[in-house]
Structure formats: C-alpha cells, structure tokens
Motif scaffolding. Structure first.
Motif, PDB file in Angstrom:
ATOM      1  N   ILE A  33      -1.621  -5.230   2.108  1.00  0.00           N
ATOM      2  CA  ILE A  33      -0.896  -4.610   3.280  1.00  0.00           C
ATOM      3  C   ILE A  33       0.056  -5.728   3.431  1.00  0.00           C
ATOM      4  N   PRO A  34       1.350  -5.445   3.389  1.00  0.00           N
ATOM      5  CA  PRO A  34       2.349  -6.598   3.405  1.00  0.00           C
ATOM      6  C   PRO A  34       2.111  -7.218   4.998  1.00  0.00           C
ATOM      7  N   MET A  35       1.999  -8.431   4.928  1.00  0.00           N
ATOM      8  CA  MET A  35       2.085  -9.340   6.058  1.00  0.00           C
ATOM      9  C   MET A  35       3.491  -9.880   6.681  1.00  0.00           C
ATOM     10  N   SER A  36       3.618 -10.320   7.663  1.00  0.00           N
ATOM     11  CA  SER A  36       4.729 -10.955   8.255  1.00  0.00           C
ATOM     12  C   SER A  36       5.143 -12.021   7.424  1.00  0.00           C
ATOM     13  N   SER A  49      -4.763 -13.725   6.499  1.00  0.00           N
ATOM     14  CA  SER A  49      -5.497 -12.110   6.006  1.00  0.00           C
ATOM     15  C   SER A  49      -5.711 -11.344   7.139  1.00  0.00           C
ATOM     16  N   LEU A  50      -5.681 -10.053   7.130  1.00  0.00           N
ATOM     17  CA  LEU A  50      -6.026  -9.230   8.060  1.00  0.00           C
ATOM     18  C   LEU A  50      -7.750  -9.255   7.861  1.00  0.00           C
ATOM     19  N   ILE A  52       0.951  -1.060  -0.019  1.00  0.00           N
ATOM     20  CA  ILE A  52       0.103  -0.133   0.008  1.00  0.00           C
ATOM     21  C   ILE A  52       0.825   1.226  -0.016  1.00  0.00           C
ATOM     22  N   GLU A  53       2.018   1.293   0.671  1.00  0.00           N
ATOM     23  CA  GLU A  53       2.747   2.327   0.826  1.00  0.00           C
ATOM     24  C   GLU A  53       3.474   2.813  -0.442  1.00  0.00           C
TER      25      GLU A  53
END
Lengths: 270, 270
Positions: B240-243, B253-254, B206-207
């Motif tokens: 959203i990058p996850m760990s 997922s979030l 996202i960033e």
C-alpha cells in the motif's frame, strides 16, 4: 537525569498515574490537570520529539538504562519503582516498561488548523479510543493533513488512543470544534468540499466522488454513523461499495477503521 | 425451550463458560471439547443460522423473552442465572446479555475449501484475535470467497474474534493448513497467483499488481509481517503506497487491518 525511588503506591508524586484503566476517573483527572499518559519507549520518544512537555516518568528501574539518552534530555523527575508498586498504582501489570505523564498543548482554533491543508478528516462523536488511534495512524501513513474533531468525539490523547496510533496522534495537527451545529460551516467557508462517508449503498462510490482542491471526509460514530444533520450538510454522500452477497453473509457494513482506511486511500490518490 | 435455573457459579453444567478472559485456559478447554463461545443476540443468531450446533445457552433471566423465538428452535438447555453468578463464572460483567456454547464443525481440507473460489486471503501467524475478527468482517463485506489460515494463526472462533467479526467468521468458509512449509503449494497447484502484502515501499503498489482469474493475498503477522519463506514463495510482493512524509511523522506502516482492508478493496475490484 534524576532517578527518584518510590516505594509506596500511595505516594502523591505518582498521582498522575493512578488507575489507568478507570476511564471516567482518567477523563476528569486528565482534563483537570491538562495531562495525558504516554506508554512505552517508542511512543514516549515520539511525544518528546514533537514537543510535548514531560511532567514526570515512571518505570521499573531496569528500564532506566535503555532510556538513558532520552532521560538525559528531559527536565523532569524519573520515578523508579518495583513492578508491584507500578501495578498497584496503574491498576495493571505495566509490560511496556515506561510511562510518562505529559502536558497537553493548547489546540489551535479550527480555521488556524486548516491553514493550507488540502485533505482533512472530520470525526463525529467516535466513542472508541482504539478506533480514534487507528484512524490517526492510518491518516498519518496515507498523508492526511489534519483532523477535526466534533465536540464530543473521544480524546486522541487518551492512553489507548495514543498506544493504538503508535504515536501518530502527536504527528497530525488536529483541533476540536466549539460547536457541533455550525462546525462544518468553518470548513466550507475556506473552500472545503465535504464528503460524508456512509454505509448506505445508494451513495456515490468513493472512487467516483467529486473531490477538488480541498476535501474534508466526514466519518461518523461506530454505532449510528453520521448524524442526519451532518449528512445533510455535506456536499456529497459517498460509500465503500460492498459485495453483492455481504448482506446474505450477515454483514451490513465495514467497521469504521476499515472504511476510513479505504476512503482515505482513495481520497489521497485523487 | 428448557429454562434451567442455576444458582451456583461452580455448577458443572456451566463448565463451558468458565473464565472467558483467561486466554490460555480457554484455548485448551475449547480445543479439548471442540467448542466455542458466541456472545450477544446477533452473533448467536448468526451462528445458529449458519448451522453450528448449540451445546447450551447461558443468560440472565430477563434475556429469555427477547430471545424466545430462537430458544424455541434450539434443542439445548438454556441456563438462567443472576448477573452475579454470570459474572462469577465468566470472570467479567456479561453486558451483551446472552452467551452460547456452540460445537465446532470439522474444517474442510484446503483443496476442498478452494473449490471454485477466485479471491482468497491467507493469514500467516496473526496473533491478535481482534485483528482476525476484523479481517473476516472486512472480507465478508468486500466479497472475499474464502480464508486460509497458517497452522499457528489465531483461532477465528475465539470469543473476541467472533465478536469483532460481528459473526462474519461463520459466513466465510475457511480452513487451516496442515503444514506451514508446503501449505502455499496447495494454492499454487490449483492456479492461484500469490500476492504477498508487505509494508516495503519498493514492492509493487497494490493497484498495479497483476491479478488474474484466481488470486490469493498473503497477510503477515502484526509485528514481523510475512516470513521470508512466504515472501519468497509469492509470485509478487505488493504494498500500500504510503505518503512521502509518513516516516517523518514516525509512522512506518499501516496496521494489518487497515492494510488488509485497502488491499482487499483493490483486489475485489480487479
């Protein structure tokens, strides 16, 4: 696999499953017997995979076949009952198919939990089980190493927390402080920098916080936020900067899950 | 202020308030009469301040005094009843003190809504009213200008959405697309860049998303995420990058509120 038909909702073998929506009853019953309830195939599988012992399972008969591989590996009785009996026992229609009564594992002392952890969350007195579960899910997704709970924080193994977390409560190591007054000292002693998350917009924006090798993010309860004692004990108060017109829109804060998500995301990339 | 005592839970003047937990009934009743229910002092005040007309209020008598200033300004009957009657009508114990039946306002067409907006959310088929409310609260806190709903997205004025949003549903302008197939075209025509939020970790973090003057963030439903049609229609898929160890922890997922919070925060700072 031992399928045990049960026809009477008052059968004492189903005592672990009674009145699952009665929060007060469940709290005392689960504490007394050291048990918790996992609900639904995915969550039960996660609990078993992460080493929680199964006391028993309870389901409608039609669920036994899809779960056959799991039931083979579990050395515990599998009670099967009509949906009506299930509803009588649990106090609601059990749509997710299967329930499992699991044994809790002893929690480690906080210093042992912290071990080599670099990024931890500390939850102070959260009361909503759904919020606790959502924060664990977020923490697991973003790579938080461990969670520390204040003595009065809601139980992550309560049914609703387990469900909302999608099983993440089994995956993240956690411990509970013995003592609210001095609990943060144990983190500081092993080199954690303590960041207190607050809605106060005069605090340091989260992305400008000084982090370092070991960081603990302190999250306060839904209504009142962090206690003044913990705010003072922290090294730095940090906030999620809100829009200039949020107040005019009648919004004075983010909810704790949204705030925790944003803060964790920032923290894990520092 | 007209305090009108009501003693019978079957009184037809209370018809707006019946069986507030019966989702199917409420959906059709509220659509048919163009009404919605606001619950609790803070939320009712926000609804009145933002210009929603009051049809009536209903409360236990002891709530009339703390709300006296508001009741003076409202040209609508104020029904007062015993807590038992309230519970019989609403179908649960009404702890938050006061209920208001409010009239809906006509929603603007999407192009009119977009006006000079620079940052908007587009919600595709969210089914959970709590999630819709939480996303509005987050959007209001972080400064999102407007929300566009797909034709089948859950109603932001449903009681639970209103409550979880803390009244933010009244503060953020929104509209509903007429047509799911071509709805995104209306955004693109007026210069919006469309970012599709997906759990797919091969999407752009996202960033690092390319934003620009006007950006719409597309959020999909809780279970399935965005439809393949909307994913294809977007200019860019973002995640959203996850760990790295999230999958090993059983988390793929979030949840949509956590993901929306992080994405909105990133977007509003671009």
């Amino acid at each position: 696999m031992r399928l045990v038909p049960v026809e009477d909702s008052a059968d004492p073998r189903l005592a672990d499953y009674v009145r699952l929506r009665d929060v007060q009853l469940r709290k005392s019953l689960e504490a007394e017997h050291g048990l918790f309830i996992a609900e639904g195939e995915k969550v039960i599988r996660r609990a078993v995979e992460t080493g929680y012992p199964v006391r028993s399972l309870l389901m409608a008969r039609r669920w036994a076949e899809p779960l056959a591989d799991l039931l083979q590996r579990v050395d515990a009785p599998v009670y099967v009952a009509d949906e009506r009996v299930l509803e009588d026992v649990a106090g609601f229609a059990v749509h997710r198919g299967a329930l499992a009564a699991m044994s809790r594992k002893p929690l480690p002392p906080v210093p042992e939990l912290l071990g080599t952890a670099r990024r931890v969350l500390v939850l102070e007195d959260l009361v909503d089980h759904g919020n606790v579960g959502a924060i664990y899910r977020c923490a697991a997704a973003l790579g938080v190493d461990a969670v520390v709970l204040s003595p009065r924080c809601a139980d992550p193994l309560y049914r609703r927390a387990v469900k909302v977390s999608m099983g993440a409560v089994f995956a993240i190591p956690y411990a509970r402080m013995d003592d609210w007054h001095h609990g943060l000292g144990e983190l500081r002693e092993v080199g954690f920098r303590l960041l207190a998350l607050t809605p106060d917009q005069s605090a340091v924006p989260i992305e400008k916080a000084v982090t370092g090798e070991r960081v603990a993010l302190l999250l306060g309860s839904e209504g009142d936020g962090l206690s003044s004692r913990w705010l003072k004990a922290a090294d730095e108060a940090v906030c999620i900067p809100m829009s200039a017109d949020a107040m005019a829109r009648g919004v004075d804060s983010l909810n704790v899950v949204a705030a925790a998500s944003i803060a964790c995301y920032g923290l894990m990339r520092s």
